[in-house]
Design a protein around this motif. Sequence first.
Motif, PDB file in Angstrom:
ATOM      1  N   GLU A 128       0.827  -1.206   0.000  1.00 13.24           N
ATOM      2  CA  GLU A 128       0.000   0.000   0.000  1.00 13.24           C
ATOM      3  C   GLU A 128       0.862   1.258   0.000  1.00 13.24           C
ATOM      4  O   GLU A 128       1.990   1.241   0.485  1.00 13.24           O
ATOM      5  CB  GLU A 128      -0.947  -0.005   1.205  1.00 13.24           C
ATOM      6  N   ASP A 129       0.311   2.350  -0.544  1.00 13.87           N
ATOM      7  CA  ASP A 129       0.942   3.674  -0.412  1.00 13.87           C
ATOM      8  C   ASP A 129       0.510   4.322   0.888  1.00 13.87           C
ATOM      9  O   ASP A 129       1.274   5.041   1.529  1.00 13.87           O
ATOM     10  CB  ASP A 129       0.500   4.608  -1.552  1.00 13.87           C
ATOM     11  N   LEU A 130      -0.754   4.086   1.232  1.00 12.67           N
ATOM     12  CA  LEU A 130      -1.355   4.748   2.401  1.00 12.67           C
ATOM     13  C   LEU A 130      -2.231   3.739   3.150  1.00 12.67           C
ATOM     14  O   LEU A 130      -3.033   3.039   2.523  1.00 12.67           O
ATOM     15  CB  LEU A 130      -2.226   5.921   1.924  1.00 12.67           C
ATOM     16  N   ALA A 131      -2.029   3.675   4.449  1.00 14.97           N
ATOM     17  CA  ALA A 131      -2.885   2.819   5.287  1.00 14.97           C
ATOM     18  C   ALA A 131      -3.457   3.670   6.408  1.00 14.97           C
ATOM     19  O   ALA A 131      -2.737   4.477   7.012  1.00 14.97           O
ATOM     20  CB  ALA A 131      -2.070   1.661   5.875  1.00 14.97           C
ATOM     21  N   VAL A 132      -4.737   3.523   6.662  1.00 13.55           N
ATOM     22  CA  VAL A 132      -5.351   4.220   7.793  1.00 13.55           C
ATOM     23  C   VAL A 132      -6.152   3.205   8.612  1.00 13.55           C
ATOM     24  O   VAL A 132      -6.704   2.260   8.046  1.00 13.55           O
ATOM     25  CB  VAL A 132      -6.283   5.378   7.344  1.00 13.55           C
ATOM     26  N   GLY A 133      -6.175   3.413   9.907  1.00 10.93           N
ATOM     27  CA  GLY A 133      -6.875   2.429  10.729  1.00 10.93           C
ATOM     28  C   GLY A 133      -7.416   3.025  12.013  1.00 10.93           C
ATOM     29  O   GLY A 133      -7.010   4.118  12.443  1.00 10.93           O
ATOM     30  N   PHE A 134      -8.343   2.301  12.595  1.00  6.20           N
ATOM     31  CA  PHE A 134      -8.966   2.693  13.858  1.00  6.20           C
ATOM     32  C   PHE A 134      -8.983   1.461  14.765  1.00  6.20           C
ATOM     33  O   PHE A 134      -9.461   0.403  14.363  1.00  6.20           O
ATOM     34  CB  PHE A 134     -10.398   3.185  13.603  1.00  6.20           C
TER      35      PHE A 134
ATOM     36  N   ASN B 248      -8.450  -0.813  27.390  1.00  2.00           N
ATOM     37  CA  ASN B 248      -8.493   0.141  28.504  1.00  2.00           C
ATOM     38  C   ASN B 248      -9.537   1.231  28.234  1.00  2.00           C
ATOM     39  O   ASN B 248      -9.578   2.245  28.920  1.00  2.00           O
ATOM     40  CB  ASN B 248      -7.115   0.779  28.732  1.00  2.00           C
ATOM     41  N   GLY B 249     -10.335   1.024  27.179  1.00  2.00           N
ATOM     42  CA  GLY B 249     -11.389   1.990  26.855  1.00  2.00           C
ATOM     43  C   GLY B 249     -10.925   3.074  25.895  1.00  2.00           C
ATOM     44  O   GLY B 249     -11.738   3.840  25.371  1.00  2.00           O
ATOM     45  N   ALA B 250      -9.615   3.162  25.669  1.00  2.00           N
ATOM     46  CA  ALA B 250      -9.091   4.174  24.739  1.00  2.00           C
ATOM     47  C   ALA B 250      -9.202   3.665  23.303  1.00  2.00           C
ATOM     48  O   ALA B 250      -9.476   2.487  23.061  1.00  2.00           O
ATOM     49  CB  ALA B 250      -7.631   4.486  25.079  1.00  2.00           C
ATOM     50  N   CYS B 251      -8.972   4.584  22.366  1.00  2.00           N
ATOM     51  CA  CYS B 251      -8.896   4.157  20.971  1.00  2.00           C
ATOM     52  C   CYS B 251      -7.708   4.838  20.308  1.00  2.00           C
ATOM     53  O   CYS B 251      -7.110   5.777  20.864  1.00  2.00           O
ATOM     54  CB  CYS B 251     -10.199   4.452  20.232  1.00  2.00           C
ATOM     55  N   MET B 252      -7.359   4.340  19.134  1.00  2.00           N
ATOM     56  CA  MET B 252      -6.143   4.824  18.454  1.00  2.00           C
ATOM     57  C   MET B 252      -6.422   4.905  16.961  1.00  2.00           C
ATOM     58  O   MET B 252      -7.024   3.991  16.393  1.00  2.00           O
ATOM     59  CB  MET B 252      -5.012   3.820  18.736  1.00  2.00           C
ATOM     60  N   THR B 253      -6.007   6.006  16.353  1.00  2.00           N
ATOM     61  CA  THR B 253      -6.039   6.059  14.887  1.00  2.00           C
ATOM     62  C   THR B 253      -4.604   5.965  14.387  1.00  2.00           C
ATOM     63  O   THR B 253      -3.671   6.434  15.050  1.00  2.00           O
ATOM     64  CB  THR B 253      -6.696   7.343  14.346  1.00  2.00           C
ATOM     65  N   VAL B 254      -4.454   5.367  13.239  1.00  2.00           N
ATOM     66  CA  VAL B 254      -3.128   5.163  12.646  1.00  2.00           C
ATOM     67  C   VAL B 254      -3.173   5.656  11.215  1.00  2.00           C
ATOM     68  O   VAL B 254      -4.110   5.338  10.475  1.00  2.00           O
ATOM     69  CB  VAL B 254      -2.764   3.656  12.663  1.00  2.00           C
ATOM     70  N   GLU B 255      -2.178   6.471  10.842  1.00  2.00           N
ATOM     71  CA  GLU B 255      -2.055   6.929   9.448  1.00  2.00           C
ATOM     72  C   GLU B 255      -0.614   6.687   9.046  1.00  2.00           C
ATOM     73  O   GLU B 255       0.301   7.139   9.736  1.00  2.00           O
ATOM     74  CB  GLU B 255      -2.333   8.435   9.347  1.00  2.00           C
ATOM     75  N   SER B 256      -0.410   5.968   7.959  1.00  2.00           N
ATOM     76  CA  SER B 256       0.958   5.646   7.575  1.00  2.00           C
ATOM     77  C   SER B 256       1.076   5.620   6.063  1.00  2.00           C
ATOM     78  O   SER B 256       0.233   5.023   5.389  1.00  2.00           O
ATOM     79  CB  SER B 256       1.325   4.277   8.168  1.00  2.00           C
ATOM     80  N   SER B 257       2.097   6.290   5.540  1.00  2.00           N
ATOM     81  CA  SER B 257       2.219   6.311   4.072  1.00  2.00           C
ATOM     82  C   SER B 257       3.662   6.311   3.610  1.00  2.00           C
ATOM     83  O   SER B 257       4.561   6.811   4.285  1.00  2.00           O
ATOM     84  CB  SER B 257       1.517   7.548   3.485  1.00  2.00           C
ATOM     85  N   PHE B 258       3.859   5.723   2.437  1.00  2.00           N
ATOM     86  CA  PHE B 258       5.091   5.908   1.671  1.00  2.00           C
ATOM     87  C   PHE B 258       4.883   7.063   0.688  1.00  2.00           C
ATOM     88  O   PHE B 258       5.832   7.696   0.258  1.00  2.00           O
ATOM     89  CB  PHE B 258       5.400   4.655   0.841  1.00  2.00           C
TER      90      PHE B 258
END
Length: 264
Positions: A205-211, A216-226
């Motif tokens: 992939e060139d770009l990956a995004v995730g949730f 622990n009740g928290a959440c995380m977003t991830v954005e990663s790209s070449f």
Amino acid sequence: INGVELVAGADVSEKALKSFAEQFGVKQTFTDYKKMLRLKDLDAVSVCTPNYMHKAPTVAALRAGKHVMVEKPMAMNAREAQAMVDAAKEAKRKLVIGFQYRFSPEAQAVKRYVDDGQIGRPLFARVQTLRRRGIPSWGVFGRKDLQGGGPLIDLGVHYIEVALYLMGSPSAVSASGSAYTYIGNKPSKTLCSWGHWDHKSYTVEDLAVGFVRLDNGACMTVESSFAAHIEKDDFNLQIMGEKGGFTLHPPAIYKDEAGLMVNV
Ligand SMILES: NC(=O)c1ccc[n+]([C@@H]2O[C@H](COP(=O)([O-])OP(=O)(O)OC[C@H]3O[C@@H](n4cnc5c(N)ncnc54)[C@H](O)[C@@H]3O)[C@@H](O)[C@H]2O)c1
């Protein structure tokens, strides 16, 4: 590293092996790692082969009774990773992944505030490992069959690991995301500092995004790209907690003190 003696090295490439032995003064070298694992005076092994060759030497080393530090990303997929963890448990040996960012001065500075309770309960982590145009023109970074994935598995893993570390190592309960390939797999005339890569073999992939939701009740977003159409490269981690928040670059804490919003 204090207290560590480098006693042997293994590589299928004799050229690589020779230069490694010369650079680090290593006397015992092997073109077959299985032979190296027979050495009795070997306590731990650093597995720094390409991603597709992480599992086999890791499992073999653990079964030979050695502790292992395997480079990131741990494996090509979750199945391989689980087999490695199982091998470590069976052999009662330590298995650690080569994530060095948690030891950085920035992460350690922020960790002090976290451990001191100054951030409170973490609510949200934003992980960004974004390159505007940073598709490596060397190596096999564009080969899904050899790498297991693109920027998410190569760059994103580092900051995801730091985020989890700084939130007290919660586990993921669910994850969703999308991955897009739209630049790397085509010829490009755009000038970029690393020159041109082999678009014909580009399958990551060139770009990956995730949730990700965490236990622990928290959440995380991830954005990663070449490669992404953004102003500039952006590598950062931001965490928002009930009592305070922080960013890693620059290391800064945001909280309320004496009736003021304060940045430390
Ligand atoms: N922690 C970090 O920040 C960091 C940074 C760079 C690379 N890495 C990781 O390190 C690993 C290696 O990356 P690299 O850029 O050094 O790769 P590389 O291709 O430059 O080096 C890998 C070496 O492994 C050897 N090799 C391949 N198959 C082998 C086998 N079956 N037995 C023994 N040796 C074998 C190759 O001949 C080569 O010398 C990757 O998993 C990468 O993601 C981690």
